[in-house]
Design a protein around this motif. Structure first.
Motif, PDB file in Angstrom:
ATOM      1  N   UNK A 275      17.905  60.157 -28.132  1.00 19.42           N
ATOM      2  CA  UNK A 275      16.689  60.822 -28.154  1.00 19.42           C
ATOM      3  C   UNK A 275      16.755  62.276 -27.814  1.00 19.42           C
ATOM      4  N   UNK A 276      16.142  63.071 -28.887  1.00 15.54           N
ATOM      5  CA  UNK A 276      16.355  64.548 -28.627  1.00 15.54           C
ATOM      6  C   UNK A 276      15.462  64.766 -27.350  1.00 15.54           C
ATOM      7  N   UNK A 277      16.186  65.677 -26.407  1.00 13.00           N
ATOM      8  CA  UNK A 277      15.560  66.273 -25.196  1.00 13.00           C
ATOM      9  C   UNK A 277      14.850  65.260 -24.282  1.00 13.00           C
ATOM     10  N   UNK A 278      15.660  64.176 -24.293  1.00  8.67           N
ATOM     11  CA  UNK A 278      15.195  63.060 -23.264  1.00  8.67           C
ATOM     12  C   UNK A 278      15.495  63.620 -21.969  1.00  8.67           C
ATOM     13  N   UNK A 279      14.637  63.015 -20.979  1.00 10.75           N
ATOM     14  CA  UNK A 279      14.779  63.774 -19.463  1.00 10.75           C
ATOM     15  C   UNK A 279      15.876  62.930 -18.640  1.00 10.75           C
ATOM     16  N   UNK A 280      16.479  63.469 -17.853  1.00  9.70           N
ATOM     17  CA  UNK A 280      17.517  62.651 -16.742  1.00  9.70           C
ATOM     18  C   UNK A 280      16.416  61.890 -15.683  1.00  9.70           C
ATOM     19  N   UNK A 281      16.832  60.536 -15.880  1.00 14.31           N
ATOM     20  CA  UNK A 281      15.723  59.650 -14.948  1.00 14.31           C
ATOM     21  C   UNK A 281      16.519  59.227 -13.683  1.00 14.31           C
ATOM     22  N   UNK A 282      15.850  59.158 -12.625  1.00 17.74           N
ATOM     23  CA  UNK A 282      16.763  58.591 -11.297  1.00 17.74           C
ATOM     24  C   UNK A 282      16.350  56.962 -11.410  1.00 17.74           C
ATOM     25  N   UNK A 283      17.650  56.278 -11.451  1.00 15.16           N
ATOM     26  CA  UNK A 283      17.839  54.731 -11.588  1.00 15.16           C
ATOM     27  C   UNK A 283      17.969  54.234 -10.290  1.00 15.16           C
ATOM     28  N   UNK A 284      18.713  54.870  -9.149  1.00 17.09           N
ATOM     29  CA  UNK A 284      19.175  54.389  -8.173  1.00 17.09           C
ATOM     30  C   UNK A 284      19.231  55.447  -7.090  1.00 17.09           C
ATOM     31  N   UNK A 285      19.350  54.792  -5.680  1.00 18.92           N
ATOM     32  CA  UNK A 285      19.340  56.098  -4.810  1.00 18.92           C
ATOM     33  C   UNK A 285      19.947  55.171  -3.476  1.00 18.92           C
ATOM     34  N   UNK A 286      20.882  55.563  -3.191  1.00 22.19           N
ATOM     35  CA  UNK A 286      21.972  54.985  -2.334  1.00 22.19           C
ATOM     36  C   UNK A 286      21.831  55.972  -0.877  1.00 22.19           C
ATOM     37  N   UNK A 287      21.612  55.270   0.175  1.00 20.32           N
ATOM     38  CA  UNK A 287      21.498  55.808   1.529  1.00 20.32           C
ATOM     39  C   UNK A 287      22.928  55.644   2.314  1.00 20.32           C
TER      40      UNK A 287
END
Length: 287
Positions: A275-287
């Motif tokens: 998809x053109x100009x699709x954003x980066x999305x956060x899918x996980x956060x590791x502590x």
């Protein structure tokens, strides 16, 4: 009755001094959520490696609180039982004991937070400033060597099992600068309970977990990012999906409680390249 009031005052004073130090409430909480991936270890660059506090440092706070609590309780008991303190003690004496314990607790917590901040801050001096030499050294160590002849980034494959494969034309310095900015934006949204803003940056699954976490906090939070650094620790892509992992390090504080904590976490992001100009999305956060 007078003895009962005295005992309540002692319990209150000891609990103030021996109570645990509060923690600042940062975006994402203190546990890993969402997707996780194997990432490369931190690069051993002397100019970019933070100095962490000794592993036993957090335990000293609890030990100090326990020592002070024990000394306070012992001193009060000795004064009351051996010195005949139960006979002529007044309500004002009880209030003074409680006030002194509260002031002592605040002083100890402030001193501990100041010492921790003084130990960490020098390691991050100038972390937000671009350094061409450091960027070149990082590129050589991670396998991201720029190919001037090809006209593209020419990212090569690192020798480790962790992939470092970015699309041609990927602006790594600009991406990391944007990541630092987004980190601060999301922390502000977390403070203000702005779930709509958070939803713009994260996947649906991660949003559901984050929104449940935020509901457990009452009212606005007061966590402030003091300084922050970011480095790429994983990257891969195919015809449909691009993935990157960014390691954040720095320090944050609660501006009301005066509590400071380290930032040590990894964000995993994905982008739909179909998809053109699709954003980066956060899918996980590791502590």
């Amino acid at each position: 009755m007078k003895k009962l009031l005295i005992m309540f005052a002692m319990i209150f004073a000891v609990s103030l001094v021996a109570s645990p130090v509060a923690e600042a409430k940062k975006f994402g909480g203190s546990k890993s959520i969402g997707k996780s991936h194997q990432t490369a270890p931190a690069q051993p660059a002397a100019t970019n490696t933070p100095t962490t506090a000794p592993a036993g440092a957090p335990g000293k706070k609890g030990m100090m609180g326990g020592m002070l609590g024990g000394l306070l309780a012992g001193g009060l008991l000795a004064a009351l039982f051996m010195g005949g303190g139960f006979e002529n003690i007044q309500i004002m004496d009880i209030l003074i004991i409680g006030l002194l314990a509260f002031v002592l607790f605040k002083i100890v917590r402030t001193v501990m937070a100041s010492k921790a901040g003084a130990q960490q801050r020098p390691a991050y001096a100038g972390a937000g400033q671009p350094n061409p030499n450091m960027q070149r050294q990082q590129a050589e160590q991670t396998g991201f060597a720029t190919n001037a002849n090809s006209g593209s980034n020419g990212f090569g494959q690192a020798t480790s099992a962790v992939p470092f494969d970015l699309p041609a034309g990927f602006d790594l310095p600009g991406f990391l600068e944007g990541a630092r900015s987004h980190y601060k934006t999301l922390q502000l949204a977390w403070n203000e309970n702005d779930l709509c803003k958070i939803q713009e940056y994260v996947s649906i699954d991660l949003y559901n977990e984050l929104s449940n976490q935020r509901r457990e906090l009452v009212g606005d939070q007061h966590t402030e990012v003091m300084f922050l650094d970011a480095e790429l620790v994983r990257a891969t892509h195919n015809a449909n999906l691009a993935e990157v992992s960014v390691k954040f390090s720095g320090r944050y504080r609660d501006t009301v409680e005066g509590v400071e904590e380290d930032i040590k976490e990894i964000w995993h992001l994905e982008r739909n390249v179909t998809q053109a100009n699709s954003p980066w999305l956060i899918v996980g956060i590791e502590q």
